[in-house]
Design an enzyme around this catalytic site. Structure first.
Site, PDB file in Angstrom:
ATOM      1  N   THR A   1       6.524   0.525   1.623  1.00 45.95           N
ATOM      2  CA  THR A   1       7.528   1.349   2.296  1.00 45.95           C
ATOM      3  C   THR A   1       6.771   2.316   3.192  1.00 45.95           C
ATOM      4  OG1 THR A   1       8.959   1.230   0.359  1.00 45.95           O
ATOM      5  CG2 THR A   1       9.443   2.954   1.966  1.00 45.95           C
TER       6      THR A   1
ATOM      7  N   LEU B   1       0.826  -1.205   0.000  1.00 45.51           N
ATOM      8  CA  LEU B   1       0.000   0.000   0.000  1.00 45.51           C
ATOM      9  C   LEU B   1       0.862   1.258   0.000  1.00 45.51           C
ATOM     10  CD1 LEU B   1      -2.519  -1.455   2.588  1.00 45.51           C
ATOM     11  CD2 LEU B   1      -3.022  -0.911   0.191  1.00 45.51           C
ATOM     12  N   PRO B   2       0.262   2.418  -0.295  1.00 43.90           N
ATOM     13  CA  PRO B   2       1.078   3.635  -0.428  1.00 43.90           C
ATOM     14  C   PRO B   2       1.837   4.064   0.827  1.00 43.90           C
ATOM     15  CG  PRO B   2      -1.079   3.954  -1.450  1.00 43.90           C
ATOM     16  CD  PRO B   2      -1.135   2.638  -0.723  1.00 43.90           C
TER      17      PRO B   2
ATOM     18  N   LYS C   1      15.578  -0.089   4.581  1.00 45.41           N
ATOM     19  CA  LYS C   1      15.094   0.473   3.315  1.00 45.41           C
ATOM     20  C   LYS C   1      15.345   1.982   3.224  1.00 45.41           C
ATOM     21  CE  LYS C   1      12.340   1.233  -0.268  1.00 45.41           C
ATOM     22  NZ  LYS C   1      12.536   0.750  -1.605  1.00 45.41           N
TER      23      LYS C   1
ATOM     24  N   LYS D   1       9.584  10.560  -1.394  1.00 46.63           N
ATOM     25  CA  LYS D   1       8.855   9.905  -0.298  1.00 46.63           C
ATOM     26  C   LYS D   1       9.858   9.245   0.666  1.00 46.63           C
ATOM     27  CE  LYS D   1       6.167   5.831   0.804  1.00 46.63           C
ATOM     28  NZ  LYS D   1       5.415   4.658   0.394  1.00 46.63           N
TER      29      LYS D   1
HETATM   30  P1  NAD Z   1       0.465   2.248  -6.291  1.00 47.24           P
HETATM   31  O1  NAD Z   1      -0.102   3.569  -5.910  1.00 47.24           O
HETATM   32  O2  NAD Z   1       0.635   1.906  -7.723  1.00 47.24           O
HETATM   33  O3  NAD Z   1      -0.414   1.074  -5.626  1.00 47.24           O
HETATM   34  C1  NAD Z   1      -1.039   1.159  -4.380  1.00 47.24           C
HETATM   35  C2  NAD Z   1      -2.390   0.447  -4.505  1.00 47.24           C
HETATM   36  O4  NAD Z   1      -2.997   0.405  -3.203  1.00 47.24           O
HETATM   37  C3  NAD Z   1      -3.376   1.162  -5.430  1.00 47.24           C
HETATM   38  O5  NAD Z   1      -3.821   0.255  -6.427  1.00 47.24           O
HETATM   39  C4  NAD Z   1      -4.503   1.599  -4.496  1.00 47.24           C
HETATM   40  O6  NAD Z   1      -5.786   1.555  -5.107  1.00 47.24           O
HETATM   41  C5  NAD Z   1      -4.388   0.573  -3.396  1.00 47.24           C
HETATM   42  N1  NAD Z   1      -4.962   0.970  -2.116  1.00 47.24           N
HETATM   43  C6  NAD Z   1      -4.782   2.107  -1.417  1.00 47.24           C
HETATM   44  N2  NAD Z   1      -5.435   2.051  -0.231  1.00 47.24           N
HETATM   45  C7  NAD Z   1      -6.059   0.851  -0.209  1.00 47.24           C
HETATM   46  C8  NAD Z   1      -6.877   0.201   0.760  1.00 47.24           C
HETATM   47  N3  NAD Z   1      -7.215   0.769   1.904  1.00 47.24           N
HETATM   48  N4  NAD Z   1      -7.335  -1.037   0.463  1.00 47.24           N
HETATM   49  C9  NAD Z   1      -7.022  -1.648  -0.701  1.00 47.24           C
HETATM   50  N5  NAD Z   1      -6.234  -1.081  -1.643  1.00 47.24           N
HETATM   51  C10 NAD Z   1      -5.759   0.156  -1.392  1.00 47.24           C
HETATM   52  O7  NAD Z   1       1.865   2.159  -5.510  1.00 47.24           O
HETATM   53  P2  NAD Z   1       3.101   1.186  -5.855  1.00 47.24           P
HETATM   54  O8  NAD Z   1       4.024   1.857  -6.809  1.00 47.24           O
HETATM   55  O9  NAD Z   1       2.573  -0.173  -6.149  1.00 47.24           O
HETATM   56  O10 NAD Z   1       3.837   1.180  -4.435  1.00 47.24           O
HETATM   57  C11 NAD Z   1       3.372   0.430  -3.331  1.00 47.24           C
HETATM   58  C12 NAD Z   1       4.378   0.526  -2.216  1.00 47.24           C
HETATM   59  O11 NAD Z   1       5.632   0.016  -2.658  1.00 47.24           O
HETATM   60  C13 NAD Z   1       4.643   1.953  -1.720  1.00 47.24           C
HETATM   61  O12 NAD Z   1       4.762   1.943  -0.333  1.00 47.24           O
HETATM   62  C14 NAD Z   1       5.937   2.322  -2.419  1.00 47.24           C
HETATM   63  O13 NAD Z   1       6.682   3.291  -1.712  1.00 47.24           O
HETATM   64  C15 NAD Z   1       6.655   0.986  -2.448  1.00 47.24           C
HETATM   65  N6  NAD Z   1       7.658   0.835  -3.509  1.00 47.24           N
HETATM   66  C16 NAD Z   1       7.370   1.207  -4.789  1.00 47.24           C
HETATM   67  C17 NAD Z   1       8.333   1.042  -5.780  1.00 47.24           C
HETATM   68  C18 NAD Z   1       8.048   1.431  -7.220  1.00 47.24           C
HETATM   69  O14 NAD Z   1       8.980   1.445  -8.017  1.00 47.24           O
HETATM   70  N7  NAD Z   1       6.809   1.728  -7.586  1.00 47.24           N
HETATM   71  C19 NAD Z   1       9.583   0.491  -5.457  1.00 47.24           C
HETATM   72  C20 NAD Z   1       9.837   0.093  -4.143  1.00 47.24           C
HETATM   73  C21 NAD Z   1       8.854   0.266  -3.190  1.00 47.24           C
END
Ligand code: NAD
Length: 293
Positions: A94, A65-66, A169, A244
Site C-alpha cells: 500500500t 514493502l512498507p 485501496k 497509515k
Molecule cells: P512488514 O513490515 O511486516 O513487512 C515488510 C518487509 O519488507 C519487512 O520484512 C522488511 O524487512 C522488508 N523490507 C523493507 N525494505 C526492504 C528492501 N529495501 N528490500 C527488501 N526487503 C525490505 O509489513 P506488512 O505488514 O507485511 O505490510 C506490507 C505492505 O502491505 C504494507 O504496504 C502494508 O501497508 C500493506 N498491508 C498490510 C496489511 C496487514 O494486515 N499487515 C494489510 C493490507 C496491506
C-alpha cells in the site's frame, strides 16, 4: 515454469511468497531481514542475496514493502535499466498514489510492464491465499498479472489505469475508518441513553444505519459476529495500519483538491489514539477512546 522474484517477506509477503511456491512458481526471495528470508526458504522459496540478484532473470517481480520510498528504491536501483523489456512488475504494497503513478510511467519508459496491486485482507488472508487484489495498469499488465495474483488471492479486480489500485485501496480504507468511528459512537450514544447494545445491534443491523463495520466487525464485544473486540482488540487490522492508510488518503485528497472532512476527522481520532500507545490494537478499539466527555 514462471520465475517470480519476491521482495519483502514480512507479515504479508511471507505468506504470499509461500503460496506462490506452493502453487508451482519458482520464487526467488529477498528481504533485508535474515529471519524473514529463512522462513521463506522453509516455505519453498530460493534465497537471493540482494534485490538485484532476486530480479535477475525473473519473469515477474512482486514487491510487498512498507511504503512508496522502499518500492521506488527497489525499482530504481534493481529493476529499471537492469531488466529485459517486457518484464512484469507487480507492487502489492500500500503506497501513495503519486508514487504508484510515477513508477508506472518510469516502468513504461524502461520498457517494463508495471501494475499497482494493493490488497484487502490481513495476515490471515495472506497466509490462506484469500486476499483481494485491486489492480491499476494497462489491460495487458492486468492480464499478465492475473494468474500470479490468483495464486495468492480469491479475487483480482482491474480498477483502471496505473495508480487506480492504490486509489481504490485508500478510498475504501478511508470509508472503513470513518464508518468504524461512526459505528462506535452510535453504540456509545445508544448505551449512554440507556439502550441495550444488543437491542441496538438487532435494530440498526436491519435498518438504514447498517454497515460492514457494524455487522461484520462489530466494535463491541459479545455483539454481532466474532470480531477482534471479542479478543480484547488483539489481532485484526492494527490502528497503526489504519492510520497509515488514512494519511495516504489525506495526502491524495490534498493533491486532488478533494474535500474529505469525515476522512480528516477519522485521521485526527486515530492519530490521537495511536499517540496514547494504542497503535498495536485492532482499529475497532477506537471505541475505547469515545468515553465520557
Ligand atoms: P512488514 O513490515 O511486516 O513487512 C515488510 C518487509 O519488507 C519487512 O520484512 C522488511 O524487512 C522488508 N523490507 C523493507 N525494505 C526492504 C528492501 N529495501 N528490500 C527488501 N526487503 C525490505 O509489513 P506488512 O505488514 O507485511 O505490510 C506490507 C505492505 O502491505 C504494507 O504496504 C502494508 O501497508 C500493506 N498491508 C498490510 C496489511 C496487514 O494486515 N499487515 C494489510 C493490507 C496491506
Amino acid at each position: 515454469m514462471t520465475t517470480v522474484a519476491f521482495i519483502g517477506l514480512g507479515n504479508m509477503g511471507g505468506g504470499m511468497a509461500a503460496n506462490l511456491a506452493a502453487k508451482g512458481f519458482a520464487v526467488r526471495a529477498f528481504d533485508l531481514s535474515a529471519d524473514a528470508l529463512d522462513k521463506a526458504v522453509k516455505a519453498g522459496c530460493i534465497a537471493a542475496a540482494s534485490a538485484a540478484e532476486a530480479v535477475a532473470g525473473a519473469d515477474v517481480v512482486v514487491t510487498m514493502l512498507p511504503a512508496g520510498t522502499h518500492v521506488a528504491g527497489v525499482y530504481r536501483d534493481s529493476a529499471f535499466g537492469a531488466l529485459p523489456k517486457g518484464t512484469l512488475l507487480i507492487d502489492c504494497s500500500t503506497i501513495d498514489v503519486a508514487t504508484a503513478k510515477a513508477l508506472g510511467a518510469e516502468a513504461e519508459v524502461a520498457g517494463l510492464l508495471a501494475v499497482d496491486a494493493p490488497v484487502s485482507g490481513g495476515i490471515a488472508a495472506a497466509n490462506a491465499g484469500t486476499l483481494t487484489f485491486m489492480v491499476g495498469g494497462t489491460d495487458e499488465g492486468f492480464a499478465r498479472a492475473k494468474p500470479v495474483l490468483e495464486a495468492m488471492g480469491k479475487a483480482v479486480i482491474h480498477a483502471g489505469a496505473s495508480g487506480a489500485g492504490q486509489t481504490a485501496k485508500i478510498c475504501n480504507n478511508m470509508l472503513l475508518g470513518a464508518s468504524m468511528v461512526a459505528t462506535a459512537e452510535a453504540f456509545v450514544l445508544a448505551q449512554k441513553l440507556g439502550l441495550d447494545p444488543q437491542r441496538f445491534y438487532d435494530i440498526a443491523s436491519v435498518s438504514s444505519g447498517q454497515n460492514w463495520a457494524m455487522t461484520s466487525y462489530c466494535p463491541l464485544p459479545s455483539v454481532g459476529p466474532d470480531s477482534p473486540a471479542d479478543r480484547d482488540y488483539r489481532g485484526g487490522f492494527a490502528v497503526a495500519l489504519m492510520l497509515k492508510d488514512l494519511r495516504l488518503a489525506a495526502e491524495a485528497a490534498e493533491g486532488a483538491d478533494a474535500q474529505t472532512p469525515m476522512g480528516a476527522k477519522a485521521l485526527e481520532l486515530y492519530e490521537a489514539f495511536a499517540a496514547q500507545g494504542q497503535g498495536e490494537m485492532d482499529f475497532s478499539a477506537i471505541i475505547r477512546s469515545l468515553g465520557p466527555r
